[in-house]
Design an enzyme around this catalytic site. Sequence first.
Site, PDB file in Angstrom:
ATOM      1  N   HIS A  41     -11.104  -4.120   9.119  1.00  0.00           N
ATOM      2  CA  HIS A  41     -11.698  -3.994   7.785  1.00  0.00           C
ATOM      3  C   HIS A  41     -12.984  -3.179   7.814  1.00  0.00           C
ATOM      4  CE1 HIS A  41      -9.060  -7.463   7.169  1.00  0.00           C
ATOM      5  NE2 HIS A  41      -9.240  -7.373   5.865  1.00  0.00           N
ATOM      6  N   GLU A  81       0.812  -1.222   0.000  1.00  0.00           N
ATOM      7  CA  GLU A  81       0.000   0.000   0.000  1.00  0.00           C
ATOM      8  C   GLU A  81       0.844   1.271   0.000  1.00  0.00           C
ATOM      9  OE1 GLU A  81      -0.688  -2.683   1.751  1.00  0.00           O
ATOM     10  OE2 GLU A  81      -2.717  -3.255   1.137  1.00  0.00           O
TER      11      GLU A  81
END
Lengths: 332, 340
Positions: free
Chosen positions: A133, A64
Amino acid sequence: MDAMIRELSFAEALREAMGHALETDPRVFLMGEDIGVYGGAFQVTGDLVHRFGEARVIDAPIAELGQAGVAVGAALAGQRPVLEFQFSDFAALAMEQIANQAAKIRFMYGGKCSVPVVMRMPCGSGTGAAAQHSQSMEAWFAHVPGLKVVEPSTPADAKGLFLAALDDPDPVMFFEHKLLYKTKGHVPTEAYRIPLGKAEIKRKGSQLTIVASAIMVLKALEAAEELAKDGYDVEVVDLRTLRPLDTETIIASVKKTSRLMCVYEGAKTLGIGAEIAAMIAESEAFDYLDAPIRRLGGAECPLPYNPDLERAAVPQVPDIVAAARDMLSKRV
Amino acid sequence: MPDAAVATSATGLANLPKAFQVYGPEALKTALKKMHLIRRFEEGAEEQYMRGLIHGTMHLSIGQEASAVGICMPLGDADYITSTHRGHGHCIAKGADPKNMFAEFFGKETGYCRGRGGSMHIADVEKGNLGANGIVGGGLPIAVGAALAIKQQGRKDVAISFFGDGASNEGSFHESLNMAAIWKLPVVFVCENNKYGMSTSTERSMAVPNVADRAVAYNIPGVIVDGNRFSEVASAALDAIERARAGLGPTLIECKTYRTRGHSRSDRNRYRTKEEIEAWKAKDPIQQFEAELTEHGLITAEEIAAIRAAAEAEIAAAVEFAIASPAPNAADLVRDVYTV
């Protein structure tokens, strides 16, 4: 906007916007994890790799920070990258490039360049995906000067705001609540833009202003219908953009209704609701208030797994209804 | 390749290092001038700091001039670099004007960043300098992104990422090399290994002896050069940049070098010995370059003296320009946060 009105899901509307951008602007490319043949973790990119090829719909390795830096570098070199974080939570890994590089480069370099990237941020609870999440981290990013933060609530807004975000010369964090992906709505076929920084009144009312964004707009509208049965007249302001914040629309609405409730999914403390409440307290609308401002934010804990606990951790329609009744029953 | 033929007088073409053959005497003299400019720029910055005219801090690259100039020689304005917190040399090597650099140091409106960036954020995007960086490893993925853009735009340009040995322990280094390698991007990773991440030596911070050893993990060439020898750096740069332009992907070049000054102004040098510093000063890259040019008959003592004098005059003028420049207006504080 046009004659042909169709229903699309929020995900389809975004895909249509990305397809349009890829078709019309050779500088645009998409990058992210599993956005190619897999179609994206939430199927948002869908078949775009088949239409535009692997060079423009790039499956990146799980990296990322690196991906965010690649997007920044490509933007500086003249491209228009769209970076999909699989879950916005994973942007924590990329915070360096987002907050230290993308947000600051324009300023640090004396305004001599800009960083036109759009970072797509699937966010929010309600899927049972638990603490890593499910966050709503909009306020993290909205706190950083240099970033813009967008959070649409409807398929039509998603398309129009996405195309505007892509036109924008500065970095835009584009939050997509995961529970909205399958919601449907009318979406014009043309490539229209909804300007960043403009809120929209999704429901007109005279007694209470509820300010919300993303899925909380839908919940607020549902609550408003419920309250209407008791004769309460609630206005729902959809922020659409958290930064820049459309203070004008909020102030005007509060002056009209005399009551303000902020509903948001991120943790209540130091969140977007605090900003809006403080902004109203500093504005001329303060003198119009007939009740204390109310914040309904997320619980002060990470998002839990158990479905009952997960529901309890973020404002739900009955919570909004109850809080609104409380505010409205205290007539001045 | 302009005037290589002229360079054969003393020793013959075949004995010259590759970079000397390719560049010829005039370009090599320009390179020497740039190395002197970098040295004088940093000495000048140090002087102005001592006089209280520069605030904040600074990270000097004195002793590392060969890598900056050797790597940047084959680059044009369409090629990109990303740089580090120790970036003055890269900046000058990529064509920045010391006047505007000094003005930035002084926090003036005529500075590259209008006084908003200071030493650590000097950038000149139009000339392909995507910026120095206050974050160790911050520029690595940005260079990869620039290289991706180059490939997407069908250009033949390259991106260079300068970084230090410390940055090679950061995740951004590994993520960047991996992506550049799998996508065969036109990027050259240049590690200036000066043996210390602030005070922590590479012996204590790395499990492998060389940063270049890490190239194996990404299946790209890892090249080690004497970073204090211009000819070695420049020859390796030519090979790596040619490889990148040909579409063959990235290279990792490790320049073994040394900063003779401390990490920054606050450094009291408690982690290294005077002997170590003196030993490295004896391998000064500018003196070595001058000796090598002289040995090959490419330059005379008078020419060296003239180059030094010209660099000193240019830096003196740059300082004057910076002192005379206007300060920014506080009313413009938030002007460049967003594009309007």
